[in-house]
Scaffold this active site. Structure first.
Site, short mmCIF file in Angstrom:
data_model
loop_
_atom_site.label_atom_id
_atom_site.label_comp_id
_atom_site.label_asym_id
_atom_site.label_seq_id
_atom_site.Cartn_x
_atom_site.Cartn_y
_atom_site.Cartn_z
N CYS A 73 0.84 -1.20 0.00
CA CYS A 73 0.00 0.00 0.00
C CYS A 73 0.87 1.25 0.00
CB CYS A 73 -0.99 -0.03 1.17
SG CYS A 73 -2.37 1.13 0.98
N GLU A 94 -1.34 -8.97 4.01
CA GLU A 94 -1.32 -9.41 5.41
C GLU A 94 -2.71 -9.48 6.01
OE1 GLU A 94 -1.97 -5.13 5.99
OE2 GLU A 94 -0.86 -6.33 4.53
N HIS A 148 -3.39 -5.19 0.60
CA HIS A 148 -2.86 -5.62 1.89
C HIS A 148 -2.87 -7.15 1.99
CE1 HIS A 148 -2.46 -1.80 4.17
NE2 HIS A 148 -3.29 -1.38 3.22
#
Length: 236
Positions: A115, A218, A216
């Protein structure tokens, strides 16, 4: 057993509250970043903002680097005035992460930008950012609910490193209101959203792992990108 690679992950520098009484300046990071690195086989260490002159010493001790998400970059870094919807920059973090990236690229340390991290990679290479994406695409689908990740489709570019890791269009977790505008020198776009927004970029070349994604990873269970970083860090 091979040694687990040490992956540095950058952090926020902000005021935070925790426990019953604490309200202090803090270097912090959502736990999902470290957990994602750990699940992918790496050892995670947080890198709070520091003197940029120390970046080379830090990077020499790392096997890989994750540039985490966070606040908007200072638009002065790419020669623009702030948009009315741009967030307040954090100059200490900008300077620190640009120095870390510079040192990592110089030493060939694998990098994954997430990001804000992808946007920083673009600005580092001389590129620019769209400071408020809805102005360009006419909708809020990249950040429909502030403080919550939402999925949307991205289409990787065949023949790129990212295209090899993610060969099919896939849904990813999104939360951003800025994006790449002019691509930086030496970078190639490697995935797009359906509205044409650049969703990933990389530095092409054999043996080079420098990949940025606007989403993202994660925040979801797909470990392919982080495992690729860890594998590249192990080789490095």
């Amino acid at each position: 057993m091979p040694r687990q690679p040490l992956i540095g992950v950058t952090t926020y520098l902000t005021r935070a509250r925790w426990g019953a009484a604490w309200d202090l300046p803090a270097a912090l990071l959502p736990a999902s970043y470290a957990q994602h690195v750990q699940r992918a086989g790496g050892l995670a260490v947080q890198l709070p903002p520091d003197d940029p002159a120390a970046a080379g010493d830090i990077v020499r001790r790392l096997d890989g680097l994750v540039l985490a998400g966070g606040e908007d970059l200072d638009p002065g870094l790419y020669g623009e005035r702030p948009h009315a919807r741009a967030g307040a920059p954090v100059p200490e973090r900008d300077a620190w992460e640009l120095a870390l990236l510079d040192a990592a690229l110089e030493r060939g340390v694998p990098v994954l930008g997430i990001c804000r991290g992808m946007q920083l990679m673009n600005v580092h290479a001389g590129g620019t950012l769209c400071q408020h994406l809805p102005d360009e695409v006419g909708h809020e689908d990249h950040n429909p609910v502030v403080g919550s990740f939402t999925d949307h489709l991205v289409k990787p570019v065949p023949g790129t490193r990212l295209g090899g890791l993610l060969p099919e269009p896939c849904d990813v977790a999104t939360h951003h209101h800025q994006s790449v505008s002019r691509l930086g020198d030496g970078l190639v776009a490697t995935a797009y959203a359906e509205d044409g927004t650049v969703e990933a970029l990389e530095r092409p070349g054999d043996g080079v792992f420098a990949v940025g994604v606007q989403w993202h990873p994660e925040a979801r269970d797909d470990l392919r990108l982080t495992r690729a970083l860890v594998e590249a860090a192990t080789t490095h």
